[in-house]
Design a protein around this motif. Sequence first.
Motif, PDB file in Angstrom:
ATOM      1  N   GLU B 587      34.186  26.376 -28.547  1.00 14.02           N
ATOM      2  CA  GLU B 587      34.778  26.724 -27.264  1.00 14.02           C
ATOM      3  C   GLU B 587      35.349  25.522 -26.529  1.00 14.02           C
ATOM      4  O   GLU B 587      36.031  25.690 -25.521  1.00 14.02           O
ATOM      5  CB  GLU B 587      33.718  27.376 -26.379  1.00 14.02           C
ATOM      6  CG  GLU B 587      33.185  28.677 -26.943  1.00 14.02           C
ATOM      7  CD  GLU B 587      32.043  29.186 -26.102  1.00 14.02           C
ATOM      8  OE1 GLU B 587      31.044  28.461 -25.948  1.00 14.02           O
ATOM      9  OE2 GLU B 587      32.168  30.309 -25.585  1.00 14.02           O
ATOM     10  N   THR B 588      35.023  24.323 -27.009  1.00 19.00           N
ATOM     11  CA  THR B 588      35.416  23.141 -26.244  1.00 19.00           C
ATOM     12  C   THR B 588      36.155  22.081 -27.067  1.00 19.00           C
ATOM     13  O   THR B 588      36.787  21.211 -26.497  1.00 19.00           O
ATOM     14  CB  THR B 588      34.170  22.444 -25.681  1.00 19.00           C
ATOM     15  OG1 THR B 588      33.315  22.101 -26.783  1.00 19.00           O
ATOM     16  CG2 THR B 588      33.419  23.334 -24.709  1.00 19.00           C
ATOM     17  N   GLY B 589      36.001  22.112 -28.374  1.00 19.88           N
ATOM     18  CA  GLY B 589      36.603  21.061 -29.188  1.00 19.88           C
ATOM     19  C   GLY B 589      35.809  19.758 -29.184  1.00 19.88           C
ATOM     20  O   GLY B 589      36.219  18.782 -29.806  1.00 19.88           O
ATOM     21  N   PHE B 590      34.678  19.753 -28.505  1.00 18.84           N
ATOM     22  CA  PHE B 590      33.842  18.546 -28.530  1.00 18.84           C
ATOM     23  C   PHE B 590      33.261  18.389 -29.931  1.00 18.84           C
ATOM     24  O   PHE B 590      32.852  19.351 -30.557  1.00 18.84           O
ATOM     25  CB  PHE B 590      32.715  18.659 -27.494  1.00 18.84           C
ATOM     26  CG  PHE B 590      33.131  18.195 -26.122  1.00 18.84           C
ATOM     27  CD1 PHE B 590      33.878  19.031 -25.298  1.00 18.84           C
ATOM     28  CD2 PHE B 590      32.788  16.940 -25.665  1.00 18.84           C
ATOM     29  CE1 PHE B 590      34.280  18.609 -24.029  1.00 18.84           C
ATOM     30  CE2 PHE B 590      33.186  16.519 -24.388  1.00 18.84           C
ATOM     31  CZ  PHE B 590      33.931  17.352 -23.579  1.00 18.84           C
ATOM     32  N   LEU B 627      36.913   9.514 -32.718  1.00 25.06           N
ATOM     33  CA  LEU B 627      36.579  10.533 -31.725  1.00 25.06           C
ATOM     34  C   LEU B 627      36.648  10.115 -30.263  1.00 25.06           C
ATOM     35  O   LEU B 627      36.871  10.945 -29.395  1.00 25.06           O
ATOM     36  CB  LEU B 627      35.156  11.045 -31.982  1.00 25.06           C
ATOM     37  CG  LEU B 627      34.873  11.667 -33.343  1.00 25.06           C
ATOM     38  CD1 LEU B 627      33.391  12.018 -33.452  1.00 25.06           C
ATOM     39  CD2 LEU B 627      35.720  12.913 -33.552  1.00 25.06           C
ATOM     40  N   TYR B 628      36.370   8.851 -29.958  1.00 25.07           N
ATOM     41  CA  TYR B 628      36.137   8.534 -28.549  1.00 25.07           C
ATOM     42  C   TYR B 628      37.100   7.547 -27.898  1.00 25.07           C
ATOM     43  O   TYR B 628      37.565   7.755 -26.789  1.00 25.07           O
ATOM     44  CB  TYR B 628      34.725   7.960 -28.365  1.00 25.07           C
ATOM     45  CG  TYR B 628      33.607   8.849 -28.848  1.00 25.07           C
ATOM     46  CD1 TYR B 628      32.813   8.469 -29.923  1.00 25.07           C
ATOM     47  CD2 TYR B 628      33.333  10.073 -28.230  1.00 25.07           C
ATOM     48  CE1 TYR B 628      31.779   9.277 -30.376  1.00 25.07           C
ATOM     49  CE2 TYR B 628      32.306  10.876 -28.682  1.00 25.07           C
ATOM     50  CZ  TYR B 628      31.538  10.477 -29.750  1.00 25.07           C
ATOM     51  OH  TYR B 628      30.516  11.274 -30.203  1.00 25.07           O
ATOM     52  N   GLU B 629      37.350   6.433 -28.582  1.00 25.65           N
ATOM     53  CA  GLU B 629      38.011   5.326 -27.898  1.00 25.65           C
ATOM     54  C   GLU B 629      39.523   5.432 -27.894  1.00 25.65           C
ATOM     55  O   GLU B 629      40.129   5.900 -28.834  1.00 25.65           O
ATOM     56  CB  GLU B 629      37.622   4.002 -28.575  1.00 25.65           C
ATOM     57  CG  GLU B 629      36.141   3.686 -28.482  1.00 25.65           C
ATOM     58  CD  GLU B 629      35.773   2.407 -29.216  1.00 25.65           C
ATOM     59  OE1 GLU B 629      34.608   2.325 -29.667  1.00 25.65           O
ATOM     60  OE2 GLU B 629      36.625   1.519 -29.347  1.00 25.65           O
ATOM     61  N   TYR B 648      35.655   4.516 -24.002  1.00 28.43           N
ATOM     62  CA  TYR B 648      34.429   5.171 -24.462  1.00 28.43           C
ATOM     63  C   TYR B 648      33.749   4.558 -25.674  1.00 28.43           C
ATOM     64  O   TYR B 648      33.667   5.171 -26.744  1.00 28.43           O
ATOM     65  CB  TYR B 648      34.720   6.650 -24.692  1.00 28.43           C
ATOM     66  CG  TYR B 648      35.295   7.341 -23.472  1.00 28.43           C
ATOM     67  CD1 TYR B 648      36.462   8.100 -23.558  1.00 28.43           C
ATOM     68  CD2 TYR B 648      34.683   7.238 -22.231  1.00 28.43           C
ATOM     69  CE1 TYR B 648      36.993   8.734 -22.441  1.00 28.43           C
ATOM     70  CE2 TYR B 648      35.207   7.865 -21.108  1.00 28.43           C
ATOM     71  CZ  TYR B 648      36.349   8.608 -21.212  1.00 28.43           C
ATOM     72  OH  TYR B 648      36.868   9.232 -20.113  1.00 28.43           O
ATOM     73  N   GLU B 654      25.708   9.173 -28.799  1.00 26.17           N
ATOM     74  CA  GLU B 654      26.845   9.573 -29.615  1.00 26.17           C
ATOM     75  C   GLU B 654      26.697   9.178 -31.091  1.00 26.17           C
ATOM     76  O   GLU B 654      27.520   9.558 -31.914  1.00 26.17           O
ATOM     77  CB  GLU B 654      28.150   8.950 -29.070  1.00 26.17           C
ATOM     78  CG  GLU B 654      28.693   9.629 -27.800  1.00 26.17           C
ATOM     79  CD  GLU B 654      27.903   9.299 -26.557  1.00 26.17           C
ATOM     80  OE1 GLU B 654      27.621   8.114 -26.329  1.00 26.17           O
ATOM     81  OE2 GLU B 654      27.554  10.230 -25.792  1.00 26.17           O
ATOM     82  N   ASP B 713      40.500  13.687 -30.001  1.00 26.05           N
ATOM     83  CA  ASP B 713      39.728  13.930 -28.783  1.00 26.05           C
ATOM     84  C   ASP B 713      39.524  15.430 -28.592  1.00 26.05           C
ATOM     85  O   ASP B 713      40.229  16.240 -29.215  1.00 26.05           O
ATOM     86  CB  ASP B 713      40.443  13.305 -27.582  1.00 26.05           C
ATOM     87  CG  ASP B 713      41.856  13.851 -27.402  1.00 26.05           C
ATOM     88  OD1 ASP B 713      42.776  13.325 -28.069  1.00 26.05           O
ATOM     89  OD2 ASP B 713      42.033  14.825 -26.656  1.00 26.05           O
ATOM     90  N   PRO B 714      38.601  15.831 -27.739  1.00 28.67           N
ATOM     91  CA  PRO B 714      38.251  17.252 -27.632  1.00 28.67           C
ATOM     92  C   PRO B 714      39.443  18.162 -27.339  1.00 28.67           C
ATOM     93  O   PRO B 714      39.564  19.227 -27.944  1.00 28.67           O
ATOM     94  CB  PRO B 714      37.238  17.279 -26.478  1.00 28.67           C
ATOM     95  CG  PRO B 714      36.611  15.937 -26.504  1.00 28.67           C
ATOM     96  CD  PRO B 714      37.693  14.994 -26.930  1.00 28.67           C
ATOM     97  N   GLU B 715      40.327  17.723 -26.443  1.00 24.88           N
ATOM     98  CA  GLU B 715      41.440  18.621 -26.116  1.00 24.88           C
ATOM     99  C   GLU B 715      42.354  18.798 -27.328  1.00 24.88           C
ATOM    100  O   GLU B 715      42.819  19.914 -27.609  1.00 24.88           O
ATOM    101  CB  GLU B 715      42.236  18.067 -24.920  1.00 24.88           C
ATOM    102  CG  GLU B 715      43.320  19.017 -24.493  1.00 24.88           C
ATOM    103  CD  GLU B 715      43.958  18.698 -23.153  1.00 24.88           C
ATOM    104  OE1 GLU B 715      43.420  17.879 -22.379  1.00 24.88           O
ATOM    105  OE2 GLU B 715      45.014  19.305 -22.881  1.00 24.88           O
ATOM    106  N   TYR B 718      40.582  21.073 -29.747  1.00 19.69           N
ATOM    107  CA  TYR B 718      40.575  22.424 -29.197  1.00 19.69           C
ATOM    108  C   TYR B 718      41.928  23.099 -29.421  1.00 19.69           C
ATOM    109  O   TYR B 718      41.999  24.236 -29.892  1.00 19.69           O
ATOM    110  CB  TYR B 718      40.244  22.344 -27.704  1.00 19.69           C
ATOM    111  CG  TYR B 718      40.282  23.660 -26.979  1.00 19.69           C
ATOM    112  CD1 TYR B 718      41.386  24.034 -26.213  1.00 19.69           C
ATOM    113  CD2 TYR B 718      39.199  24.543 -27.042  1.00 19.69           C
ATOM    114  CE1 TYR B 718      41.415  25.248 -25.537  1.00 19.69           C
ATOM    115  CE2 TYR B 718      39.221  25.756 -26.370  1.00 19.69           C
ATOM    116  CZ  TYR B 718      40.337  26.095 -25.620  1.00 19.69           C
ATOM    117  OH  TYR B 718      40.359  27.284 -24.946  1.00 19.69           O
ATOM    118  N   LYS B 719      42.986  22.371 -29.095  1.00 21.41           N
ATOM    119  CA  LYS B 719      44.318  22.961 -29.237  1.00 21.41           C
ATOM    120  C   LYS B 719      44.653  23.243 -30.702  1.00 21.41           C
ATOM    121  O   LYS B 719      45.194  24.276 -31.039  1.00 21.41           O
ATOM    122  CB  LYS B 719      45.371  22.041 -28.627  1.00 21.41           C
ATOM    123  CG  LYS B 719      45.358  22.040 -27.120  1.00 21.41           C
ATOM    124  CD  LYS B 719      46.535  21.260 -26.546  1.00 21.41           C
ATOM    125  CE  LYS B 719      46.652  21.551 -25.047  1.00 21.41           C
ATOM    126  NZ  LYS B 719      46.946  20.371 -24.256  1.00 21.41           N
TER     127      LYS B 719
END
Lengths: 146, 726, 271
Positions: B587-590, B627-629, B648, B654, B713-715, B718-719
Motif C-alpha cells: 500500500e505504500t511502496g516502502f 533505497l534511501y540516499e 538518509y 534500516e 524510493d517508496p513513491e 509505489y507508482k
Amino acid sequence: MKITLKVNGNIHEVEVEPRRLLVHVLRELGYTSVKVGCDTATCGACTVLMNGRPVKSCNVLAVQADGAEIITAEYSDELMEKIREAFKRNHAAQCGYCTSGMLISAYHLAKSGAKSEEEVVEGISGNLCRCTGYQNIINAIKEVLV
Amino acid sequence: MRYIGKPILRVEDDVILRGRAQYVDDIEPPGVLYAGFVRSPYAHARVVKVDLSDVRGAKGVVAVFGPELGFAPGGKVRYQGEAVAMVVARDRYLLYDALEKAVVEYEPLPAVLDIFEAMKPGAPLVDESLGSNIASDEVYQGGDVEGAFREAARVLEGRLSTQRVIPAAMEPRGVVAVYDGAMLTMWSSTQVPFDIKKEVAKALDLPLSSVRVIQPYVGGAFGSKLLVYPEEVAVAKAAYMLKRAVKWVATRSEDFKATTHGRALVLDYKVAVDNGGRILAIEGTVYADAGAYYWGEGLADTAAKMLPGPYDIGAARVRAVSVLTNKTPLSAYRGAGRPEATFFIERIVDAVADELGLDRIEVRRRNLVKRLPYTNPLGVTYDTGDYPAVFERALEKLGYYQLKRWAEEEWKKNGRLIGVGLSAYVEITTFGYEAVVMRAERDGSITVYTALTPTGQGLVTALAQVVADELEIPIEKVRVYWGDTAYVPDGIGTMGSRSITAGGSAAILAARKLKAELSKAAQLLNCEPVYRGGVFHCGDRSATIQDVVKAVLRGDAEAQLTVEAIYHAESNFPFGVHLAVVEVGPETGFVKPLLYKSYDDVGQVVNPLLAAGQIHGGALQGIAQALYEEAIYDEGGNLITPNLAYYYVPTAHEAPRFEVYFAEEPHPSATPIGSKGIGEAATIASTPAVISAVEDAIRKINPRARIVKTPADPEYVYKLMWSARG
Amino acid sequence: MYPPEFEYVKVYTVGEAVRRLSAEGAVALAGGQSLIPLLKLRLISPTLVVDLGGIRELRYVQYGDVVKIGALTRHYELENSPCPLLRETARRIGDQQIRSLGTVGGSLAHADPLGDWPVAMLAAGASLVAEGPSGRREVEVDDFFRGPYSTALERGEVLTEVRLKCPPRVAFVKFSRRHNDFALVAVAVAAEVEEGHVKWVRIAASGVADKPIRLKKAEAAALGSRLSKDAVVEIAEVAAKEVEPPSDFRASSEYRRALVKVGVKRALERL
C-alpha cells in the motif's frame, strides 16, 4: 557563567559562555572520546550519559548541564569493561568514530535492563554508523545483556 | 599458517574502545588557531568583490586570506559551498561570528545542473577555458560490434541511472598544520598523506624532507578522502605564513558541500542478444555528472571498461563522458565506477531474461565467462577464478531457491510482497606500488612501517598477521606503524581495495628480505643457517633474531637491520554472488530489507572477521544507495539535502541481517599474499541485488514492473507497482 | 555548529519565565532538542534565551479522568504511560537521546508541522494551558496550531500544562523514510466505541498541510460506524479526498494522499 560538571566521577568547575555546547566543553576538559559528527543532532557520535540518561551532548548547552553527572566513553567500571570486551570480540568497531556513542548507548541499555534485540536496535538507532552495518554492534550488546 | 586466515581480534580496538584514539580534531598543538572558510551560497557566480575589512577587526581574528590564496580560480565560484576566503581566529565560536562579517559581492550566473542540458550547445559553461562542459570523452571498444548487432535475434535498449550520493563518513574532514620555521607538520583526515606532502611542498616551495604529513585515526573515508583538497593546502599556507599551528575541521553541513560526492552515472545502452539469451554485444555511453571540477577522473571510464561484468560478451563499444555541472565535484565512493557498472549490467541481464521469457539465473549461467584468465572486449584481463562453479556453489550456499519458494508461499498464504534478488559481480581491485620498511629490534621484536592508510578496515592487525606468519614469530612481537610520511619513502595508501594485497605483499617481501639480511649475520654460526620459528639453526647451534641484532650492533657481524621493500601490484579480480531479501509494503511502496547474504571468492582471506566486517558495512552502503540516499539539488543549484537530517544514511532500524560466506575453494591472485580486494565488493554487489529483489516483490502486483534507477524510493516503487492498473 | 551570542537567564518559576519572555527577541529553552539545532545552524539569533529547566513544578503527570501533563515532562517519561496514546506517541519520537531531553510542552510550542505530539494531541482533543502577562488561559488544541512553527501562544506566554482525556481507543500510524525521522505523513486516531459503534472519533493527520489538521469529513463518515472492513476502506477514501497535500522534493501530492488513505485505514483497523 560558572558551572560544575561531574564527569566520570571527576568534579570540574568551568567558566563558560551560555552559548557553549556541552560537547565542546567536555572536549576542552580533555574528554575527547566525545565526538562531533554532525550539526543536526542526528548522528549521536556525541552521546554521553547525563544524570543516567543518554543525551546528545552537541544538543545541550553546557549551562544546562550545570550540576549534572556525566559519563563519557573514557569511563571504566565492570560493566563498561564487559562491553568493551564484547565489542572487541565481535569486531563491533571499524573506524571507531561512532564507537564512543555506541558504548554509552550500550551501557544505558544494559543498565536499564533491556533484553531483546528490538530494544537494542531501538537503543542504538540514534547512533549512526557508516562502517559496520550495525550487526556486530548489536551482537556485542546482546552478549552483555545476557 | 598460524595467523593468516584466522579471525584475529583487532589490536586497534584497545585505544578506540577506551576513547583515546586520536582523530584530527583531537590533535591540539599548543597555541593552535582555528581556520574557517567563507563559502559561496551560489551554485555559479562571478566573485565581484570580497570585503574582509569587518572580519579583520572582529574579536579573536588573527588573519584573513582572500582569493589571492588561490580561491575561486578565474574569479568565479562553480558550486554552492566553494570557498572564497579563509579566516583564522583564536577560538571557533569567535571564528564563526567573524565569518558572518565577510561581505562578498557575487554576480550570479545561470547554473547548469543536468548533464544533458550541460552538453547542449549554448549551455552555461562551468569552465570557460574548456569551451564546453565535457571534461573527458573517450571511447573503449573491442570485437565486431556491428557484426554482432547484425546477427542479433533481438536488440534491447534503455537508460539506467544511479543517483548522486554523499559518502558521509562519520568523521567530517579536517586538517592541522604547524610550521616552526623549518619544518611543516600536518595531520589530516585523509587517505593520501603522501600526496598531500608532495602538493604542499610544491605549493610552499619547501623540500620534501621538510614536510611531514601524518594520518591520525580517521573516522571513515570510503574514497572521499583520497584527493588533496584546497582546504588542506590553504591551511598549510596559513600555518607557514603565520608560523603557527592552524586547524580546520569541517562542520557536517560544510562537509556535505565541500567533500566530494559519489555515483551519479547514467548509462544509455543497446545490447544484441541471441534467442538463447546470450549477449553478443553491448554498445552505449556512460555519463558522469562530474560536478564543478573534474577531480574524480576516470569514473565513467572505469564503469565503461567493467561494463561487461563477469559475462562473456564478445564485442563492446562504450563511450565514457564526464560532464561538468555546477555541483560539488564528483570523486571516488566505495567502488568508484564498479558499483555503477555492476548495477548496469545486472539490470541488463535481468532485462534480457525478461524480454526473452527466460529465467534470470539461467541467463547468467549462459553468459558467465567460462575460463580464466579472460580478457573482456574493452581490454581488461580478469586474472583467476571459476565463475560457473562459484556461481553454482553460491546459489546453493545462499539458499536462493529455498528463499524464492518461501517468498512464493508467503505471497500465497499471507499476501506478503517478499522479493528475492541476486547479483553476480566481478570487480577490479589493487593497483600501483606499496612500500614497507621493516626493522628488527634488539629484543627480537619487529617494527613494521607501512604507507597504507587504514580508515577502519583493521589493516594494522591484518598486516601484523602476515608478517608474523612470514617470520614465524608470535604476533605480539610485531608492531605495525602507519600513516606517517616520515616512516616510508612513498606510498599510495588505502583505496581501491588494494591494501592487504599490495601492502601485505610488500610486507611479505620485506620480511623475506629481513630474513635474508639477518641470516648473513647468523653466519657467525659458520654455516648456512636454516630459518625456522624465528630462529636461525645450524645443526645443533642456533641464533635468535635477538642474538643476531645484538651481534650486528656490537660490530660482530654485518647485516642491514632495517630493510625496505617496494611491491608493484597488478590488478586482481574477485568474483562473487550476493543475495537480498526485501519486503515491500503493497500500500505504500516502502521497502524493508530483511536479509542479505554474500558468497565471495576473494582469494586468500587474511582475516575472516575483518573481511566479514567489510561485507556488512559495504552492503549497507549499497542498500542505502538502492533505497534511501540521494543528494538532491534544486533548480537554483542549492543542495536541498544539506545535512544528515535530510540525507538518509541508514540507522540500525534500516539494516538487515547479514550472512557472509567465502568461497571454500578460492582462486588466489598472483601475488605473494594471494588475496584479492574485498573492501568494495559488497557495495558493488548489493545495490543490484536489492533492486532485483524489490522488482521481484512488486512483480507479484505488476508483472511488467522494471526498476531503471536508484534510489528505488517508496513513491517510485509505489507508482511502478500500481502503474499498470491506472 | 556554533551558536551565536545571546543573553541567558535561568528561571525557577513560571512567573519569572513570563516576565522574561515578554521581552522582544526572547525565546524559551525547554529540552532544547528543537531550539538548539536552530541556534547551531544560526537560523535564529535570539537576544535572550530563557532556560525553563529550573521550573521543577512543571514536570509531572497526573492520571485521572483528565490526564494532566506538566509542560516540562520529558518524552521518555511517557514511554511507559498507562495511557496508550501517550505511550505510543512518545515511543515514536526521534531516538532515545532526543527523548531524554525533549519535552512535551516544548514540542507543542515549537509546532513543527511534522511533529509527533502536535498530531497526537490534535487527535486526542487536548487542551493546552498557558500562563502569560494577562494571566492563565486554556486553549483547545483545535485552536492552538496556526501554521508552521506558529501557535496561539502570545509573546510572554508559557505553556504550563497539557490536559486530555485518555482516549479509550487510539492508533498512531507514522510513515517516515527512516524509522526515526520526522513523518512524511502521520495519522492519529482517537475514539470511543460503544456496543460496536463509534461513539466519537477524532482523526488527525500531519504532512498534508502546513500544520496538523483534523479530517472532519472522514470523522463524520466514521461516526456511528461498525468499522467493518468495507466501512474502513470507505472512510479512508473520504479522508484521501478530503486532504489537499503539497508536493515537494520529499513526496508528491498524490503520494501523500495515498499515504493518508493507508494511514487512516490502518489506524481504524487498529482501533
